[in-house]
Scaffold this active site. Structure first.
Site, short mmCIF file in Angstrom:
data_model
loop_
_atom_site.label_atom_id
_atom_site.label_comp_id
_atom_site.label_asym_id
_atom_site.label_seq_id
_atom_site.Cartn_x
_atom_site.Cartn_y
_atom_site.Cartn_z
CB ALA A 62 -0.90 -0.01 1.23
N GLY A 105 0.34 -5.04 0.86
CA GLY A 105 -0.88 -5.04 0.09
C GLY A 105 -0.72 -5.61 -1.30
CD GLU A 108 -2.85 -7.91 2.94
OE1 GLU A 108 -3.44 -8.37 3.93
OE2 GLU A 108 -2.66 -6.69 2.75
CD GLU A 128 1.29 -6.40 5.51
OE1 GLU A 128 0.61 -6.41 4.47
OE2 GLU A 128 2.16 -7.27 5.75
#
Length: 248
Positions: A62, A105, A108, A128
């Site tokens: 992210a 992210g 993911e 994370e």
């Protein structure tokens, strides 16, 4: 607003390339909005989706500059988690073509796909917890389903990064190829999917996502729908008559 993805039509699929190379394809709100638009398109007109990165990176996570300032309301909004769930629930299969880093992210997003093909340069990881957050966009549970709980804990809690061969051994990816062969391999897989009856592919994917308690009732209902289809009759007749099946 700068376009964060590029979308191209291929013979058997829609190809979406994450295109923020200056940010290592970090997923920000703009990219998420564009991916939602792709999902809306594929929900109306189902096709296999191929996701890839640019600049030798799939997605490095992210966008931290954006994420750093998010607070509880943004977390509860599930900006990435709802997007990745929508991608995972697309009617037709999703193929993640991973070159280079797939972190946080980005990893993911790859976990939400039905297939993952990697280059020899691919690296998967979820850093994370080192940043004070959790892999809360599906990583905390999808990864364990893909590679098993012990390996998932090593990645999620201890920061282990899997290279391409380790990902293949763990079952996270189905194929490892040279970088220049990545998209050809992904499009070839999309072509293999396209050989199946579209309704049967869609229903089989849906059945695989059902909870155990729903079986066998949902299986029988899906099969009942397929048994009534003209395509089932045509394909079985073609097989019995030893002739090729007409595919879309």
């Amino acid at each position: 607003m700068t376009q964060a993805i590029t979308v191209t039509e291929q013979q058997h699929c829609l190809h979406v390339q994450l295109s923020r190379p200056e940010k290592k394809n970090a997923i920000d709100a703009g990219m998420a909005a564009e991916l939602h638009e792709v999902c809306e398109r594929l929900e109306v007109t189902p096709r296999t989706l191929v996701l890839s990165g640019s600049g030798g990176v799939f997605a490095a996570g992210a966008d931290l500059a954006e994420m750093r300032d998010r607070r509880a309301p943004q977390a509860l909004a599930g900006i990435n988690s709802f997007l990745f769930r929508r991608i995972a629930q697309l009617p037709m299969p999703v193929i993640a073509a991973v070159d280079g880093w797939a972190l946080g992210g980005g990893a993911e997003l790859a976990y939400a796909a039905d297939f993952r093909i990697a280059t020899v340069n691919a690296r998967f990881g979820n850093p994370e917890v080192g940043l004070g957050v959790a892999a809360a966009a599906g990583g905390s549970w999808r990864l364990a389903a893909l590679v098993g709980e012990p390996m998932a804990k090593h990645i999620l809690l201890a920061g282990r990064v899997l290279d391409a061969q380790e990902a293949l051994t763990a079952g996270l990816v189905t194929e490892v190829v040279a970088p220049e062969e990545l998209l050809d391999s992904a499009f070839r897989l999309a072509g293999q999917v396209a050989k199946g009856a579209p309704a049967a592919v869609r229903l089989t994917k849906a059945l695989m996502g059902m909870p155990e308690s729903a079986h066998p009732v949902v299986d029988n209902m899906a099969q009942a729908l397929l048994f009534e289809s003209d395509e089932k009759y045509e394909r079985m007749t073609a097989f019995l008559e030893k002739r090729n099946v007409r595919t879309s």
